[in-house]
Every structure is written in C-alpha cells, then in structure tokens.
Design an enzyme around this catalytic site. Structure first.
Site, PDB file in Angstrom:
ATOM      1  N   SER A  53       0.797  -1.234   0.000  1.00 40.68           N
ATOM      2  CA  SER A  53       0.000   0.000   0.000  1.00 40.68           C
ATOM      3  C   SER A  53       0.824   1.277   0.000  1.00 40.68           C
ATOM      4  O   SER A  53       0.262   2.369  -0.115  1.00 40.68           O
ATOM      5  CB  SER A  53      -0.957   0.013   1.196  1.00 40.68           C
ATOM      6  OG  SER A  53      -2.018  -0.887   0.979  1.00 40.68           O
ATOM      7  N   SER A  84      -6.141   2.707   4.605  1.00 40.08           N
ATOM      8  CA  SER A  84      -5.559   2.098   3.403  1.00 40.08           C
ATOM      9  C   SER A  84      -6.636   1.435   2.571  1.00 40.08           C
ATOM     10  O   SER A  84      -6.439   0.359   2.005  1.00 40.08           O
ATOM     11  CB  SER A  84      -4.477   1.079   3.791  1.00 40.08           C
ATOM     12  OG  SER A  84      -3.558   0.887   2.743  1.00 40.08           O
ATOM     13  N   LYS A 108       0.177   3.670  -2.766  1.00 39.33           N
ATOM     14  CA  LYS A 108      -0.907   4.650  -2.698  1.00 39.33           C
ATOM     15  C   LYS A 108      -0.364   6.074  -2.627  1.00 39.33           C
ATOM     16  O   LYS A 108      -1.088   7.033  -2.931  1.00 39.33           O
ATOM     17  CB  LYS A 108      -1.812   4.366  -1.500  1.00 39.33           C
ATOM     18  CG  LYS A 108      -2.675   3.105  -1.634  1.00 39.33           C
ATOM     19  CD  LYS A 108      -3.550   2.915  -0.403  1.00 39.33           C
ATOM     20  CE  LYS A 108      -4.574   1.795  -0.578  1.00 39.33           C
ATOM     21  NZ  LYS A 108      -3.989   0.453  -0.523  1.00 39.33           N
TER      22      LYS A 108
END
Length: 426
Positions: free
Chosen positions: A100, A158, A103
């Site tokens: 993640s 997340s 991101k």
C-alpha cells in the site's frame, strides 16, 4: 467493519501459487545478492553511482554515529527531504512489491484533480473487482461521499475501496494506472512498474526504496496530502439507518503505528501484503530539518516500524557528520505552455500608458478631446436652435445661415478628428 490490513494471504486460498512462488523466487534472488536483482546498474543509477551498488552504503566523517544494529530490511533509505541528500541506504534500487505504499503515487497523481469539498455518488461498478482480502474503509454504493472523506479512507484505513472510487472518478482504473506510470517517469522513479492503483499484489508490480521516497517527497509538497497522511483519527460516513433513514458514521484510525508515537512524525504511508511483507515510508521533522525514511521487507512485519524509527534517530544524530551517498533527484519540469494569442508583453504593461515611441495622444487625453468636441457640438446645436427661433424669416422663407454654418463646421471638424490617424491626433 473496516479492515485495516491489505491481507492477500495464501491461508485464505485467494492467492495464486504462481504469484507466491514468483515473489519468493525474487526475494531469494535478492537475498543472494545476485546482480540481476537490481533494477539499475551502478554506473547509471538514478541519484548517484553508490545507490546502484548492493549492500549498505554510508560515508561517515569523524564523530559520526554508527548505523543502527540489527537492520533486517531487504532495502532501505534515509534522506534529507530539504536538500535531497541520501545519508545512507541499502540496495536503494532493488525492485520489490510495494504493497500500500504505492498509494502515495496514486495520491500524488490524482489528488490535485478534485476539490476536497466536492461530492460523488458511488456507483456499484466502482466497487467491483476489489482484490480478495483487500483492506477496506467501508464505502457503500449508491451513497454520496465527499472527496476529502475518500482520501481519509485511503490514508488512514488504506482503503482499496476508496482508491477504486477515486480512480473511477479519474476516468477508470486503466487510465489511472497509465497516469501513475507517467507520473513515476516524471519523478525519475524508474524502478516502479504500476499494475494496480491500490498496491494490491499483482504480477510484475514493483517499486523500490528510492522510488517510494521520491513519491513521499513529492506528495508532501501538497498541503492536502500532508494533512491526510498526518491525520490520526477521523469520522467516516456510514450507511443509512434503517429506522431513522439518517446517515450514520464511524471512527477510523490511522494504521501507521509511529504516528503520534515517534516525535515529530508527519506520516506518510505503511503497507503489508504476503508478497511484499511490510513496507513503510515515513517523514519526521526535528529542529527545522525533515528526514524521509523507507524500509521494505524486514524479517518480521512489526520490525518495519522499529527499523524506520532507528534510522530516523540515526539520521537526526548524523547531521553534518556524514557525506551523502547519493541524492533524491528533482522531478521533470512540466512542458512549457504554448504562447498565448495575445502578446504577453502587452499583458505585462500597465494599462492606459502612453509610449514615448508613439507621438499620438495617450488614451486618456484622446478621450478628453472627444468629450470636448462633443460638448462643443452640443453647444453649437443649442445656439443654432435659439437663433433660429428668434431670427426673422429670410426672403426665401428659410432661416439665417449663421447657426447652420457653425454646426456644419464643427461637425466636419469632429468627423475629421475621429478618422485621422492616431499619430496625427492633437
């Protein structure tokens, strides 16, 4: 209930054997120190030759503190966010699954496009095809969400569901992935290959400690990005209460375990998947100095925070006591805009000024001259009417010619003045 870990685990029976085997082989190759594991050779490494080398790179001066003992991250980097100097690194360009932390690139690419206060009603298709075991914040279909709430869902929980909604708002997943790849290229993040916008495990999706640090540095220059990644808790919109029909809400908390615990920590993003292990990129400020740290795939998930914190401690203590081993490069400048149809030099000039190159009247003086002529013409007409009304009739039955001649003479003068070239106007 929202989930707080991007779990794509084999135990759930949702991960392909090929994917796990491929990731395991890649990590084994990197652990063996094989040359092909590095995305860039030392001579052409972005940020400097030493960042392309394998193993730990550090250049201590007299009195420099020793690097923390027991660092297990397969790849890590500590740098000064202001100067861009890389203070120390290990296998900075080693390509690994980012989880993640990718991101950050998604946010840096998409966030500037939407006003944070605008609302979007989520269509069912926008929540389709989420990866099995994805971390979710709890977005509901057929309900409106403010853009700022979706971004809190991205950073705090997340939430892959929030990522997918924002990606559809941006024109779809494929377009967003293409824009993220282009953004990575502009940042010189050449180790990064984007397959999914949320960082979910996908074959071929990789980044590096160097690239993730570039994403964090670029993102933190956006005030909204900085605000979201530093938020510890927030209220997130829920569904509709069946009894009252009113919109509910619930608390979400940032899954970054250093936020609020490490002194001066700003953010930025953590991640975890089976393939990537734990990943973390953080920024901390102390004494007017901001450091960036990235740690990828330590031996145990919980160690990613301990190792990041120890590297930050070392970085603040090593100020002025180490030579940089590389540099975080600056992003490419955006292409120059096409020349405007209107001469930009004229837009830069003050309006209504008289140039010494033009012998004509300045606009303000020309306006005054026209007004004066118009007033004189009006006065002549008025005088002519009065004289005509009081003068005796001529033998031919017409009025006296004095007023008419004056009127015609002034009219001719006004017309001549209007049509004269500007350089001859007096």
């Amino acid at each position: 209930m929202p989930k707080h870990a991007n779990r794509s685990k084999c135990a759930h029976g949702r991960q392909s054997v090929t994917r796990v085997a491929g990731a395991t082989a890649a990590l084994a190759l990197a652990a063996a120190g094989s040359a092909p594991a590095l995305a860039q050779d030392a001579a052409s490494a972005v940020g400097g030759e030493r960042l392309g080398r394998q193993a730990v790179q550090v250049a201590p001066l007299a009195g420099a503190p020793a690097l923390p003992a027991g660092l297990t991250g397969r790849s890590w980097l500590i740098a000064d966010a202001g100067t861009g100097e890389v203070l120390a690194a290990r296998d900075a360009h080693l390509p690994l699954p980012p989880a993640s932390t990718l991101k950050m690139l998604f946010a840096d690419t998409v966030m500037p496009k939407f006003d944070r206060a605008s609302e979007h009603k989520v269509a069912p298709a926008e929540l389709a095809n989420l990866g099995a075991g994805s971390s979710l914040v709890g977005v509901k279909e057929n309900l409106p969400y403010r853009v700022e709430d979706l971004w809190r869902g991205v950073f705090l929980s997340s939430g892959n569901d929030a990522v997918h909604v924002l990606a559809h708002m941006n024109g779809g997943l494929q377009r967003t992935v293409a824009e993220m790849q282009a953004r990575a290229q502009a940042l010189h993040a050449t180790d990064t290959k984007v397959i999914s916008p949320d960082g979910y495990d996908m074959d071929g999706q990789v980044s590096s400690a160097y690239d993730l640090t570039l994403f964090a540095r670029a993102g933190l220059r956006n005030a909204d990005f900085r605000s979201y990644c530093s938020t510890r808790t927030a209220r997130f919109p829920g569904g509709l209460d069946k009894l009252t029909g009113q919109r509910t809400s619930f608390d979400i908390a940032n899954t970054d375990r250093l936020l609020g615990k490490y002194p001066g920590l700003i953010g930025v993003k953590n991640g975890y998947t089976t393939n990537a292990g734990a990943t973390f990129t953080g920024a901390a400020e102390r004494g007017g100095r901001t450091l960036l740290v990235t740690v990828m795939h330590p031996e145990a998930q919980g160690k990613v925070y301990d190792e990041a914190a120890s590297l930050l401690d070392w970085g603040f203590a090593a100020a002025g006591k180490v030579q940089p081993v590389g540099r975080l490069v600056e992003e490419d400048a955006p292409p120059s805009a096409e020349p405007a149809a209107t001469d930009p030099v004229r837009w830069a000039q003050a309006p209504f000024t008289h140039s010494t190159d033009d012998p004509g009247l300045a606009p303000a003086a020309w306006t005054a001259a026209l007004l004066g002529t118009a007033l004189a013409l009006w006065a002549a007409r008025t005088l002519a009417r009065r004289r005509t009304a009081t003068a005796p009739a001529s033998p031919t039955g017409g009025s006296t010619a004095v007023g008419g001649r004056t009127h015609r003479r002034l009219s001719r003068r006004a017309r001549a003045l209007l049509h004269a070239p500007r350089s001859r106007r007096l």
